[in-house]
Motif scaffolding. Structure first.
Motif, mmCIF file in Angstrom:
data_model
loop_
_atom_site.group_PDB
_atom_site.id
_atom_site.type_symbol
_atom_site.label_atom_id
_atom_site.label_comp_id
_atom_site.label_asym_id
_atom_site.label_seq_id
_atom_site.Cartn_x
_atom_site.Cartn_y
_atom_site.Cartn_z
ATOM 1 N N ASP A 1 0.831 -1.211 0.000
ATOM 2 C CA ASP A 1 0.000 0.000 0.000
ATOM 3 C C ASP A 1 0.864 1.258 0.000
ATOM 4 O OD1 ASP A 1 -2.223 -1.601 -0.041
ATOM 5 O OD2 ASP A 1 -2.612 -1.441 2.143
ATOM 6 N N GLU A 2 1.954 1.272 0.780
ATOM 7 C CA GLU A 2 2.859 2.437 0.806
ATOM 8 C C GLU A 2 3.493 2.660 -0.570
ATOM 9 O OE1 GLU A 2 3.769 4.804 3.066
ATOM 10 O OE2 GLU A 2 2.160 4.076 4.362
ATOM 11 N N ILE A 3 3.909 1.550 -1.193
ATOM 12 C CA ILE A 3 4.524 1.664 -2.522
ATOM 13 C C ILE A 3 3.519 2.201 -3.523
ATOM 14 C CG2 ILE A 3 5.416 0.294 -4.448
ATOM 15 C CD1 ILE A 3 6.872 -1.435 -2.392
ATOM 16 N N LYS A 4 2.281 1.700 -3.477
ATOM 17 C CA LYS A 4 1.247 2.181 -4.404
ATOM 18 C C LYS A 4 0.966 3.675 -4.181
ATOM 19 C CE LYS A 4 -1.172 -2.052 -5.598
ATOM 20 N NZ LYS A 4 -2.424 -2.779 -5.651
ATOM 21 N N MET A 5 0.925 4.085 -2.901
ATOM 22 C CA MET A 5 0.690 5.511 -2.614
ATOM 23 C C MET A 5 1.869 6.354 -3.107
ATOM 24 S SD MET A 5 -1.378 5.737 1.023
ATOM 25 C CE MET A 5 0.094 5.653 1.959
ATOM 26 N N ALA A 6 3.091 5.856 -2.912
ATOM 27 C CA ALA A 6 4.266 6.598 -3.373
ATOM 28 C C ALA A 6 4.253 6.720 -4.891
ATOM 29 C CB ALA A 6 5.545 5.917 -2.902
ATOM 30 N N ILE A 7 3.928 5.600 -5.563
ATOM 31 C CA ILE A 7 3.867 5.630 -7.032
ATOM 32 C C ILE A 7 2.783 6.589 -7.503
ATOM 33 C CG2 ILE A 7 3.278 4.245 -9.065
ATOM 34 C CD1 ILE A 7 4.796 1.922 -7.758
ATOM 35 N N ALA A 8 1.633 6.577 -6.833
ATOM 36 C CA ALA A 8 0.545 7.500 -7.202
ATOM 37 C C ALA A 8 0.993 8.948 -6.997
ATOM 38 C CB ALA A 8 -0.708 7.200 -6.387
ATOM 39 N N ALA A 9 1.719 9.192 -5.896
ATOM 40 C CA ALA A 9 2.207 10.552 -5.643
ATOM 41 C C ALA A 9 3.204 10.967 -6.722
ATOM 42 C CB ALA A 9 2.853 10.633 -4.260
ATOM 43 N N TYR A 10 4.110 10.044 -7.071
ATOM 44 C CA TYR A 10 5.079 10.354 -8.134
ATOM 45 C C TYR A 10 4.396 10.587 -9.464
ATOM 46 C CZ TYR A 10 8.877 8.896 -5.024
ATOM 47 O OH TYR A 10 9.763 8.784 -3.999
ATOM 48 N N ARG A 11 3.348 9.784 -9.743
ATOM 49 C CA ARG A 11 2.615 9.946 -11.005
ATOM 50 C C ARG A 11 1.940 11.327 -11.044
ATOM 51 N NH1 ARG A 11 0.026 5.059 -11.408
ATOM 52 N NH2 ARG A 11 1.654 4.308 -12.778
ATOM 53 N N THR A 12 1.313 11.705 -9.924
ATOM 54 C CA THR A 12 0.667 13.025 -9.847
ATOM 55 C C THR A 12 1.692 14.134 -10.002
ATOM 56 O OG1 THR A 12 -1.009 12.130 -8.367
ATOM 57 C CG2 THR A 12 -0.771 14.516 -8.410
ATOM 58 N N LEU A 13 2.822 13.982 -9.325
ATOM 59 C CA LEU A 13 3.890 14.971 -9.432
ATOM 60 C C LEU A 13 4.387 15.083 -10.869
ATOM 61 C CD1 LEU A 13 5.825 16.917 -7.958
ATOM 62 C CD2 LEU A 13 7.347 14.960 -7.606
ATOM 63 N N TYR A 14 4.552 13.938 -11.515
ATOM 64 C CA TYR A 14 4.999 13.929 -12.902
ATOM 65 C C TYR A 14 3.988 14.634 -13.803
ATOM 66 C CZ TYR A 14 6.065 12.153 -17.551
ATOM 67 O OH TYR A 14 6.331 12.073 -18.884
ATOM 68 N N GLN A 15 2.714 14.308 -13.640
ATOM 69 C CA GLN A 15 1.681 14.931 -14.479
ATOM 70 C C GLN A 15 1.628 16.438 -14.252
ATOM 71 O OE1 GLN A 15 -1.710 12.649 -13.283
ATOM 72 N NE2 GLN A 15 -1.307 10.977 -14.738
ATOM 73 N N ASN A 16 1.727 16.852 -12.973
ATOM 74 C CA ASN A 16 1.703 18.285 -12.678
ATOM 75 C C ASN A 16 2.927 18.990 -13.251
ATOM 76 O OD1 ASN A 16 -0.715 18.088 -11.335
ATOM 77 N ND2 ASN A 16 0.212 17.938 -9.311
ATOM 78 N N SER A 17 4.081 18.330 -13.173
ATOM 79 C CA SER A 17 5.283 18.969 -13.705
ATOM 80 C C SER A 17 5.234 19.059 -15.226
ATOM 81 C CB SER A 17 6.545 18.229 -13.244
ATOM 82 O OG SER A 17 6.576 16.930 -13.774
ATOM 83 N N VAL A 18 4.660 18.043 -15.872
ATOM 84 C CA VAL A 18 4.495 18.101 -17.327
ATOM 85 C C VAL A 18 3.544 19.237 -17.702
ATOM 86 C CG1 VAL A 18 3.531 16.880 -19.321
ATOM 87 C CG2 VAL A 18 5.087 15.703 -17.770
#
Length: 145
Positions: free
Chosen positions: A43-60
């Motif tokens: 669950d922690e890994i999935k949340m971290a990946i989701a956070a990274y994905r959101t960060l990536y999308q926002n940065s793009v």
């Protein structure tokens, strides 16, 4: 299914997720505490990946906005540059006109000065001639008298 070997790949992510879930299931059968711990890790890994994905999308999205702003600004800058170049050309033309006018005024003033100096010289010569004539006249009157 076609999974990419490197980079972000949803197919590979799904396969790893299924594999990890199966590991968790098997470990949970042997030791429930370890299984719960692995669930937390998942669950922690999935949340971290989701956070990274959101960060990536926002940065793009941020990068795209900045690029669009830069392109808009570039067009405005190019317009201002063209206006400044036109203004510069006009000002250079004005400078040349004023220089030509200044040169003409200087030439005219030099000519006036030369004419005035010549007139004064002629007047001085005339007055010197008159002085000599008067002096000769006085000398001749003194000699007579």
């Amino acid at each position: 299914r076609q999974a990419r070997e490197t980079g972000i790949c949803p197919v590979r992510e799904e396969l790893y997720s299924q594999c990890f879930d199966e590991l968790i299931r098997e470990v949970t059968l042997n030791c429930p505490e370890r299984g719960l711990l692995l669930l937390r890790v998942r669950d922690e890994i999935k949340m971290a990946i989701a956070a990274y994905r959101t960060l990536y999308q926002n940065s793009v999205a941020f990068g795209m906005r900045k690029q669009l702003e830069a392109e808009k600004g570039k067009a405005g800058d190019e317009t201002r540059i063209a206006e400044y170049l036109a203004e510069k050309a006009d000002l250079e033309e004005r400078v040349e006109e004023l220089r030509a006018k200044c040169d003409a005024i200087e030439r005219r003033e030099k000519q006036k000065s030369a004419v005035e100096a010549n007139r004064r010289k002629e007047e001085i010569d005339y007055l010197n001639g008159q002085f000599k004539h008067l002096q000769q006249f006085l000398n001749s009157q003194e000699n007579k008298g």
